[in-house]
Design an enzyme around this catalytic site. Structure first.
Site, PDB file in Angstrom:
ATOM      1  N   SER A 252      34.231  42.771  32.722  1.00  0.00           N
ATOM      2  CA  SER A 252      35.580  43.214  33.275  1.00  0.00           C
ATOM      3  C   SER A 252      36.455  42.288  33.861  1.00  0.00           C
ATOM      4  CB  SER A 252      35.814  44.429  34.074  1.00  0.00           C
ATOM      5  OG  SER A 252      35.342  44.002  35.321  1.00  0.00           O
ATOM      6  N   LYS A 253      37.732  42.209  33.765  1.00  0.00           N
ATOM      7  CA  LYS A 253      38.416  41.282  34.270  1.00  0.00           C
ATOM      8  C   LYS A 253      38.477  40.940  35.486  1.00  0.00           C
ATOM      9  CE  LYS A 253      42.712  43.742  33.976  1.00  0.00           C
ATOM     10  NZ  LYS A 253      44.013  44.054  33.265  1.00  0.00           N
ATOM     11  N   ARG A 254      37.928  42.135  36.223  1.00  0.00           N
ATOM     12  CA  ARG A 254      37.881  42.053  37.632  1.00  0.00           C
ATOM     13  C   ARG A 254      36.900  41.174  38.128  1.00  0.00           C
ATOM     14  NH1 ARG A 254      39.612  46.976  41.071  1.00  0.00           N
ATOM     15  NH2 ARG A 254      41.495  47.563  39.866  1.00  0.00           N
ATOM     16  N   ARG A 467      40.585  34.985  43.214  1.00  0.00           N
ATOM     17  CA  ARG A 467      39.092  35.466  43.422  1.00  0.00           C
ATOM     18  C   ARG A 467      38.356  34.530  44.165  1.00  0.00           C
ATOM     19  NH1 ARG A 467      39.235  38.498  38.613  1.00  0.00           N
ATOM     20  NH2 ARG A 467      38.193  36.505  37.781  1.00  0.00           N
TER      21      ARG A 467
END
Ligand code: GLU
Length: 499
Positions: A252-254, A467
């Site tokens: 997932s892009k997270r 991030r």
């Protein structure tokens, strides 16, 4: 039988690595059998589908070297290949189901359905339609439609027993009908849902094998039932294992960049990425790690697909890409760099930003370093700002990330709006709010305009830098994340969703 496979992406965002992975296996299988591979665009979600997204998906697949013989760009004998252009076909088929008693008109309002769902949840029951409109007789339904009452069409589902179907990779799968909802087939806006459209199109486009992600297994009984209602032979189904992050969670892009645009912009060679995707759930009979598209087609055998969760690991991809880069001869190496980014078209986008800030050409590279290359490694000291403690910095970075996740289009002005909204809601001056973001994105306190930089870098690279800035600050613990999430939700809700 001619093998005909397809992918059916919904054009609702960036082109996803998962789409390329499923496309690759469909294409390679079809070509290994002398068959055809088709691209169909599932754009029935009118709110979320965009022509930009469709164009990016097709462009990214073509960049990877995946070839299709029928599709919205090249046409073909079974068009149209965009579902929004096939609405009459679905309406006809939905009517056939109504006439045969396999589907019914439903007039329940969204409010009633919300209430029903809440009641079912409260009672700890599984949620689903309760069949209120199932018994309406034909004249009543027709009168209500004639009076202009909003309605949908739902499929009937057996009350008991179960649906068994064969999965090419998993053998027989059995799912009780009790778990299957009376699915809406036609929405109130006159568009079909995925479930009706996918069955009608796969049949009319003579798809022989539906190879898709395993997240569609729970939907397959609805599809099998629709084939039965129409009296059609279903295709062979095979559900491919989902790609995973190295920690085995769903890609997932997270956690990881998932957009093919990111890999293209970062300087991965398409043949290396294709090779890497070809190793997801598949290995060559001789276990070799480096192989070409054609070699994959020549060796391909559906029965060698393994169901163990395939991990998409950027470190391994980097290694593989390095192998490909080193194997290029120097001239080709230069050509590929030019193709990547050092070309007129690409550099042109920077001109409005740098021309007025430049006295000598040697000033260019230091200004563009973080846009053409990675930004430098950061440490906690980089985030010392007057009047902002470490928690405050983390809050800004984390809130910005969450707002970005909800952003439908990646645009300079939209990015500014979300930051401005958050700064206001937090009672911070916009300059103070943006300082940590400047550092996170560019590695510097002074850099080219922030929102232009983010727009040029794209969503994945920007997110990844934020991030990694959070990581440089020691990360956010699970507990802290929960607290922040609550705070964020309150903030957004009280700002009326504008933040
Ligand atoms: N539109 C669906 C998707 O976006 C297609 C699923 C299927 O292949 O049936 O994944």
């Amino acid at each position: 039988m001619t093998v005909r496979t397809r992918i059916a992406p919904s054009p609702t965002g960036d082109p996803h690595v998962g789409t390329a992975y499923v496309a690759l296996f469909n294409e390679v299988f079809a070509r290994s059998q002398g068959g055809e591979f088709i691209v169909r665009i599932e754009d029935t979600d009118r709110q979320r589908s965009t022509p930009d997204s469709e164009a990016m998906i097709l462009d990214a697949l073509a960049w990877l070297g995946i070839e299709w013989t029928e599709g919205p760009d090249c046409g073909g004998p079974h068009g149209a290949y965009r579902q929004s252009e096939r609405r009459d076909i679905y309406a006809d088929h939905a009517q056939q189901l109504i006439d045969a008693g396999h589907a019914f008109h439903c007039f329940c309002t969204p409010e009633r359905l919300d209430e029903l769902r809440a009641m079912q949840q409260q009672a700890g029951k599984s949620t689903g339609y309760d069949g209120r409109c199932l018994g309406l007789d034909k004249p009543e339904a027709e009168a209500r439609i004639a009076a202009g009452e909003a309605h949908v069409i739902r499929m009937k589902v057996p009350a008991d027993g179960s649906c068994a179907f064969a999965d090419r990779f998993r053998g027989e799968i059995e799912i009780p009908w009790a778990q299957i909802d009376m699915q809406v087939l036609m929405k109130a806006d006159g568009y079909p849902t995925y479930h009706l459209a996918v069955v009608v199109d796969d049949h009319l486009m003579e798809i022989s094998h539906v190879l898709r992600g395993e997240e569609w297994i729970p939907s397959t009984p609805k599809h099998v039932l629709l084939y039965q209602y129409f009296g059609w032979q279903p295709p062979e189904f095979g559900h491919l294992p989902l790609l995973r992050n190295p920690d085995k969670s769903k890609l997932s892009k997270r956690k990881n960049p998932t957009s093919l645009n990111y890999y293209r912009a970062s300087g991965y060679l398409p043949e290396a990425l294709l090779n890497y995707l070809g190793r997801m759930g598949w290995s060559m009979p001789d276990e070799r790690e480096i192989f070409s598209h054609q070699e994959l087609i020549d060796a391909f055998d559906l029965d060698r697909i393994s169901l163990g969760a395939p991990v998409f690991d950027i470190e391994k991809l980097n290694w593989l890409n390095g192998q490909y880069l080193r194997a290029l001869d120097p001239d080709e190496f230069m050509d590929r760099i030019a193709e990547w980014a050092i070309n007129r078209d690409h550099l042109k986008q920077f001109v409005p930003l740098i021309q007025e800030r430049t006295e000598r050409f040697i000033d260019l590279v230091p200004q563009l370093d973080y846009l053409l290359g990675d930004r430098r490694e950061l440490s906690a000291e980089d985030f010392e700002f007057k009047g902002l403690d470490e928690d405050g910095v983390k809050r800004i970075l984390q809130f910005t990330l969450w707002s970005m996740d909800e952003l439908p289009v990646w645009e300079r002005d939209r990015l500014f709006e979300i930051c401005k909204g958050l700064a206001d809601a937090l009672g911070l001056k916009i300059r103070d709010f943006l300082s940590p973001l400047f550092v996170a994105i560019s590695g510097r306190r002074v850099a080219l305009p922030l929102f232009d930089s983010m727009a040029l870098l794209g969503a994945d690279l920007t997110r990844m830098r934020i991030r990694s800035a959070l990581d440089a600050l020691g990360g956010v613990s699970k507990k802290k994340l929960k607290v922040l999430e609550k705070e964020y939700r309150n903030l957004v809700d009280s700002a009326g969703g504008d933040a």
